[in-house]
Design an enzyme around this catalytic site. Structure first.
Site, short mmCIF file in Angstrom:
data_model
loop_
_atom_site.label_atom_id
_atom_site.label_comp_id
_atom_site.label_asym_id
_atom_site.label_seq_id
_atom_site.Cartn_x
_atom_site.Cartn_y
_atom_site.Cartn_z
N PRO A 162 0.91 -1.19 0.09
CA PRO A 162 -0.05 -0.15 -0.07
C PRO A 162 0.94 1.31 0.27
CG PRO A 162 0.43 -0.59 2.10
CD PRO A 162 1.07 -1.81 1.53
N TRP A 163 0.11 2.40 0.06
CA TRP A 163 0.92 3.69 -0.02
C TRP A 163 1.03 4.31 1.41
CZ3 TRP A 163 -2.40 6.01 2.79
CH2 TRP A 163 -4.04 6.10 2.65
N LYS A 187 4.76 -5.07 -6.32
CA LYS A 187 4.05 -4.04 -6.99
C LYS A 187 3.49 -3.08 -5.75
CE LYS A 187 -0.50 -3.29 -7.68
NZ LYS A 187 -0.21 -1.58 -7.35
N PRO A 188 4.32 -1.97 -5.92
CA PRO A 188 3.94 -1.08 -4.89
C PRO A 188 2.78 0.00 -5.38
CG PRO A 188 5.96 -0.12 -6.30
CD PRO A 188 5.47 -1.48 -6.71
N SER A 189 2.25 0.45 -4.40
CA SER A 189 1.10 1.34 -4.76
C SER A 189 1.68 2.23 -6.01
CB SER A 189 0.58 2.16 -3.75
OG SER A 189 -0.25 3.16 -4.07
N GLU A 190 0.69 2.41 -6.80
CA GLU A 190 0.89 3.28 -8.11
C GLU A 190 0.97 4.89 -7.70
OE1 GLU A 190 -1.53 1.28 -7.25
OE2 GLU A 190 -3.42 1.79 -8.39
N SER A 241 -6.10 -3.06 1.86
CA SER A 241 -7.28 -3.19 2.44
C SER A 241 -7.85 -4.58 2.62
CB SER A 241 -8.32 -2.07 1.85
OG SER A 241 -8.48 -2.78 0.39
N GLU A 262 -2.05 -9.01 5.08
CA GLU A 262 -1.89 -8.07 6.26
C GLU A 262 -2.95 -6.72 5.74
OE1 GLU A 262 -0.32 -8.16 9.02
OE2 GLU A 262 1.33 -9.50 8.41
N GLU A 401 -12.96 1.23 8.83
CA GLU A 401 -11.55 1.65 8.83
C GLU A 401 -11.80 3.15 8.02
OE1 GLU A 401 -8.65 -0.10 6.63
OE2 GLU A 401 -7.35 0.02 8.33
#
Ligand code: NAD
Length: 517
Positions: A162-163, A187-190, A241, A262, A401
């Protein structure tokens, strides 16, 4: 954050151009382009070329080709490479901190004191841990056999991050996996790709072989789903998420392949009437607001025992109001913007709906115009630290959340009620209990259903200890030796000790042959 209207991908930013890191080299994605912007100002930092499914295929092929050599390397070789990576990251600390601050809108102080040193320490920890992997049993559990346990790497791990903590999440995904002998496509968050790309570049400088660490930047439903479903990916490790986690689990089930999930959190913060009130108030403000509340373990629901409730709300509101929102690059700034205007609107939506249902907004509740340092915040994705009371346990603000700087406070009467309310959530990632009583603390830590329970603190993490959830917060552990184990297969190896042609147990199948003999 991304803006598809500004896709110029020719500039170098964060030592990088192109969006992908495949087989030890930067590469340009072929899945369209997006602009990464600074959420504090809306300024475009750089364009990135997004990964297409073919780019993901190339990254997985590189990781697959690197696996035999890396998995066969002696643990000391892997340990030394990861230790050199820790040193390379340490040497780039200031540059990493600046890029992290710009792409995610984080206060520079948080990046310098938490994100970057935390990742360097994680790398140092996993360098040591790489040499500690061992099977626990070797012995004769039957008179005729010697058994032993091996822990073998799994193969190519497809990871998705995630970011909210882009560098730390890349570290949590890559470091234990490669220390255990796997190869990775992350793959990171874009929205925040650059520090993950910088980590991959640092790994190359550290002598980690090409293909062991690959980065694909792309959209979740395109690059992410292709990575999870890829037949050459043996395991999926996802942080994000709960909703996307469910989709990942569904895709992985077709393998079926191992998942490490996670997911979201909704951490309770339980304050007993014998707690140190000032410590609890400071703990709530820091624990709820760190990283502008975009922290999966952030305190989101404070349950305060009735005798302290009014004083807690008043003091916490003052503490929230005193937090300095402003330019993230100013060392004195406590909180920056949210990661995007979309996220800020989502947070505002939760608060406005709560207001409409009669909630009391004890602090915050809106976007600031000017920072503590006089900075004009109008173009940034800012939202004020917000304290909300007067809501029932079943309100959406108590249950869902929000992922922003919002804490809801509710009173409780008995200890049992406090624990019951804390556990009354689909999530189970983290929690804290505040009390001066050892027995209360021990009972609460036994009864609260969460992967981490703090006593008289909320937020600290440490490389040696595991982080990971229960219930809808997922399964699997990050950091710690438990995480290293999650990236291995347990193999039982059994040796015959007798050397006999006919083993005793075979007569259950071969009685006729034995009678003839
Ligand atoms: P997200 O689930 O929207 O996205 C996470 C990642 O998944 C991104 O890289 C995204 O591109 C990708 N993705 C989105 N859709 C996908 C799909 N269909 N297939 C494959 N990949 C897909 O989460 P986010 O908004 O980036 O991050 C915030 C969430 O992360 C919060 O829920 C937070 O609690 C969670 N989080 C959890 C932990 C933890 O350790 N449990 C840590 C940090 C963040």
């Amino acid at each position: 954050m991304t803006d598809s209207a500004a896709p110029d991908t020719s500039a170098v930013y964060g030592r990088h151009r192109g969006g992908q890191w495949i087989n030890g080299a930067p590469a340009a994605g072929r899945g369209g382009a997006a602009a990464v912007t600074d959420p504090a100002t809306g300024a475009v930092l750089a364009g990135i070329a997004l990964a297409s499914p073919a780019d993901v295929d190339a990254a997985v092929a590189a990781a697959k080709a690197a696996f035999p050599g890396w998995s066969a390397a002696a643990p000391v070789e892997r340990a030394e490479a990861v230790a050199r990576l820790a040193a390379e990251l340490g040497a780039r600390a200031e540059e990493l901190a600046l890029v992290e601050s710009e792409q995610a809108g984080k206060p520079i102080r948080l990046c310098r004191e938490f994100d970057v040193p935390g990742t360097v320490d994680n790398a140092a920890f996993f360098a040591g841990a790489a040499r500690q992997l061992e099977g626990k049993a070797a012995g004769e559990y039957s008179a005729d056999h010697t058994s032993m346990i091996r822990r073998d790497p799994i193969g190519v791990v497809g990871s998705i991050a995630p970011w909210n903590y882009p560098l730390q999440m890349a570290g949590w995904k890559i470091l234990p996996a490669v220390a255990a002998g796997n190869t990775v496509v992350l793959k990171p968050s874009e929205l925040t790709p650059f520090t993950a790309l910088m980590l991959a570049e640092a790994a190359r400088a550290a002598g980690v072989p090409d293909g062991v660490v690959n980065i694909v930047t792309g959209a979740g439903p395109v690059a992410g789903e292709h990575l999870v479903a890829h037949p050459d990916v043996a395991m999926t490790s996802f942080t994000g998420s709960t909703a996307v986690g469910r989709r990942i689990a569904e895709l992985a089930a077709a393998g079926p392949k191992r998942t490490h999930l996670e997911l979201g959190g909704k951490a309770p913060f339980v304050v007993h009437d014998d707690a140190d009130l000032d410590a609890a108030v400071r703990g709530a403000a820091a624990g709820a607001l760190i990283n502008t509340g975009q922290d999966c373990t952030a305190a989101t629901r404070a349950y305060v025992q009735r005798p302290l409730y009014e004083a807690f709300v008043a003091k916490a509101a003052a503490a929230f109001d005193a937090v300095r929102l402003g330019d993230p690059r100013n060392e004195g700034t406590d909180l920056g913007p949210l990661v995007s205007h979309r996220q800020a609107e989502r947070v505002a939506g939760f608060v406005e709906r709560a207001r409409g249902r009669g909630a009391v907004i004890a602090a915050g509740g809106g976007a600031p115009k000017t920072g503590w340092d006089g900075t004009d915040l109008a173009r940034g994705a800012y939202y004020r630290p917000t304290l909300v009371t007067g809501l029932p346990q079943d309100d959406e603000l108590v249950r869902q959340e929000v992922f922003g700087p919002v804490l809801v406070v509710l009173p409780f009467d008995t200890d049992e009620e406090g624990i019951r309310l804390a556990n009354d959530t689909p999530y189970g990632l983290a929690a804290s209990v505040w009390t001066g009583g050892i027995h209360r603390a021990l009972r609460a830590t036994r009864e609260i259903q969460a992967g981490c329970v703090w006593v008289n603190d909320h937020i600290p993490i440490i490389s040696e200890m595991p982080h990971g959830g229960w219930k809808a917060s997922g399964h699997g552990k990050d950091m710690s030796a438990y995480s290293l184990e999650d990236y291995t297969q347990v193999k039982h190896v059994m040796f015959d000790l007798t050397g006999a042609v006919a083993k005793d147990w075979q007569s259950t199948v071969l009685s006729a042959a034995d009678e003839e003999g």
